[in-house]
Write an enzyme that holds these catalytic residues in place. Structure first.
Site, short mmCIF file in Angstrom:
data_model
loop_
_atom_site.label_atom_id
_atom_site.label_comp_id
_atom_site.label_asym_id
_atom_site.label_seq_id
_atom_site.Cartn_x
_atom_site.Cartn_y
_atom_site.Cartn_z
N HIS A 239 16.50 62.77 -72.16
CA HIS A 239 17.57 63.77 -72.19
C HIS A 239 18.59 63.40 -71.13
O HIS A 239 18.23 63.00 -70.03
CB HIS A 239 16.98 65.15 -71.91
CG HIS A 239 17.94 66.27 -72.08
ND1 HIS A 239 18.88 66.62 -71.14
CD2 HIS A 239 18.13 67.12 -73.13
CE1 HIS A 239 19.60 67.64 -71.60
NE2 HIS A 239 19.16 67.97 -72.79
N CYS A 277 21.93 64.88 -76.88
CA CYS A 277 22.30 66.25 -76.53
C CYS A 277 23.82 66.30 -76.57
O CYS A 277 24.51 65.83 -75.66
CB CYS A 277 21.76 66.64 -75.15
SG CYS A 277 22.23 68.33 -74.74
N HIS A 304 20.08 67.77 -79.78
CA HIS A 304 20.42 69.15 -79.43
C HIS A 304 21.84 69.37 -79.92
O HIS A 304 22.76 68.69 -79.47
CB HIS A 304 20.42 69.33 -77.92
CG HIS A 304 19.06 69.27 -77.28
ND1 HIS A 304 18.89 69.25 -75.92
CD2 HIS A 304 17.83 69.25 -77.83
CE1 HIS A 304 17.59 69.22 -75.65
NE2 HIS A 304 16.92 69.21 -76.79
N ASP A 359 21.03 74.11 -79.94
CA ASP A 359 20.84 74.18 -78.49
C ASP A 359 21.64 75.37 -77.97
O ASP A 359 22.83 75.50 -78.27
CB ASP A 359 21.34 72.89 -77.86
CG ASP A 359 20.89 72.74 -76.43
OD1 ASP A 359 19.92 73.40 -76.04
OD2 ASP A 359 21.51 71.94 -75.69
N HIS A 360 21.02 76.19 -77.24
CA HIS A 360 21.66 77.38 -76.65
C HIS A 360 22.35 78.21 -77.74
O HIS A 360 22.45 77.78 -78.88
CB HIS A 360 22.67 77.01 -75.56
CG HIS A 360 22.08 76.15 -74.49
ND1 HIS A 360 22.81 75.60 -73.48
CD2 HIS A 360 20.81 75.73 -74.28
CE1 HIS A 360 22.04 74.89 -72.69
NE2 HIS A 360 20.82 74.95 -73.17
N TYR A 376 19.01 80.94 -74.35
CA TYR A 376 17.97 80.88 -75.38
C TYR A 376 17.66 82.25 -76.00
O TYR A 376 16.52 82.53 -76.36
CB TYR A 376 16.71 80.24 -74.81
CG TYR A 376 16.89 78.75 -74.61
CD1 TYR A 376 16.64 77.86 -75.66
CD2 TYR A 376 17.33 78.22 -73.41
CE1 TYR A 376 16.82 76.49 -75.51
CE2 TYR A 376 17.52 76.85 -73.24
CZ TYR A 376 17.26 76.00 -74.29
OH TYR A 376 17.44 74.65 -74.15
#
Ligand code: DNO
Length: 404
Positions: A239, A277, A304, A359-360, A376
């Protein structure tokens, strides 16, 4: 694409049955309760797996397929005396996961701080909240709260002035909150300082560690892990450092396409892969995301999906935007990932599909007054997943037509 969803364990306010309702098929999780550096016992992995995978008859099944993350102990990054034990333990955890059939492992090599934001409730024009990174506030923390030795040298006069302004405008409660956000960390973070003094000491441990040295340590770590990963069929997915640049005097070495180039040319093992990501790489204007997705396609084991909008006046500042409406070309990126899957199928790969997760997400609607893991909450991620799913379906249908 395999639609996955991150779950922090039985205390996560978003439950396994909530995840089932999103339509995701795969779960991304970790044993967050095990202290960094210890082996993940096979029994603990099995218990977690059963929790995720057992379902009522007739219910859609979920599988724990991706680990995010097995933490890398600080002693490995510092090559401290005895660090080899921690490498062996990391490998043992990987072996135990593989024995349970879990073979995609996300990890990172960020010293001291993991992902970092200054604001956890930045209100958007829609009324929903997002996460934000504000460079001036961050500098205010560094210079006036942490008062890191020699930090002044890393900023221009103008930056120091902006930071001073930001500091003076911040009420005490916000200074406290900012400090907490940075040193106590965000969900999934792997190191934790107990206070500013402790945090200063953790940073000082790296005073002699240049980017070059840290890179050598990452390569040395991987050269022990990868041969075993290959035998087990495990795919590692590094990551990036978020935000992707040096911070607080710490070297950060997975930030750009050339960082990845260095890593993959040093260790070409097929198990040496990456997490694309999008939000992290996209927080630098010099990262061209669709191009990176194309160039590193075979290395991408996990992605992500999220985007950021950079502040035009200070491009190191950003907020997390809606999944399809950010500064990056999300449709173009998804198209490249689908092309990569197609190439894998043509090469006869049985595991052509790439794991993706929303993601998020924005904290919105019923989630606004709930206690959530920042980034999250359920509804915002559900919206993100629904949006990217729409893109995936539309592009896949188009591609199928082209092939006919
Ligand atoms: C934040 C995440 C990080 C990331 C880890 C990967 O939302 O992207 O927690 O999972 O740093 O090791």
């Amino acid at each position: 694409m395999r639609e996955s969803w991150r779950w922090f364990g039985p205390n996560d306010p978003v439950t396994i049955s909530d995840i089932r309702q999103t339509g995701a098929t795969d779960v991304v999780s970790a044993l967050h309760g095990i202290p960094t550096g210890e082996i993940w016992p096979i029994e603990a992995i099995r218990t977690h797996q059963r929790f995720i995978e057992s379902s009522e008859p007739g219910a859609a099944s979920l599988a724990w397929t991706v680990v995010e993350s097995i933490p890398v102990h600080e002693d490995i990054k510092l090559a401290r005396h005895g660090y080899e034990t921690y490498v062996d333990n990391w490998i043992a955890s990987m072996e135990n996961l593989a024995a349970c059939g879990i073979k995609t492992i996300c990890y990172n090599f960020m010293p001291v701080i993991d992902w970092t934001r200054t604001d956890l409730k930045f209100q958007l024009p829609s009324g929903a909240y997002s996460l934000r990174f504000d460079q001036h506030k961050f500098a205010a923390f560094d210079l006036y709260i942490l008062q890191r030795a020699n930090a002044q040298k890393e900023y221009s006069e103008e930056e120091i002035l902006e930071a001073k302004n930001a500091f003076e405008l911040m009420p005490e409660a916000e200074r406290q909150q900012l400090t907490n956000n940075i040193i106590a960390g965000l969900p999934g973070k792997m190191t934790e300082a107990y206070g500013l003094e402790d945090f200063r000491a953790m940073l000082a441990n790296y005073s002699q560690t240049t980017a070059g040295i840290l890179r050598i340590r990452l390569i040395s770590f991987l050269s022990k892990v990868l041969p075993r990963a290959e035998v087990l069929g495990v795919k590692l997915a590094i990551h990036p450092d978020d935000p992707p640049r040096d911070m607080l005097g710490l070297p950060r070495i997975i930030c750009t396409a050339s960082d990845l180039e260095l890593l993959f040319s040093a260790l070409p093992s097929p198990s040496n892969g990456m997490t694309l990501c999008v939000g992290t790489y996209g927080s630098r204007p010099d990262n061209d995301l669709p191009e990176m997705a194309r160039r590193f396609g075979p290395r991408i084991h996990f992605s992500h999906l999220r985007g950021v909008c950079l502040d035009p006046k200070e491009p190191r500042s950003f907020y997390e935007a809606s999944h399809l409406d950010s500064d990056v070309d999300m449709v173009g990126i998804i198209n490249e990932l689908l092309n990569e899957e197609q190439r894998r199928r043509q090469n006869g790969s049985e595991e052509a599909e790439i794991f993706i997760r929303p993601d998020h997400g924005h904290q919105m609607m019923d989630d606004i007054n709930k206690t959530v893991n920042p980034g999250y909450s359920g509804i915002g991620r559900l919206k993100g997943l629904a949006e990217v799913r729409g893109v995936i379906r539309a592009l896949s249908a188009q591609n199928r037509k082209k092939l006919q």
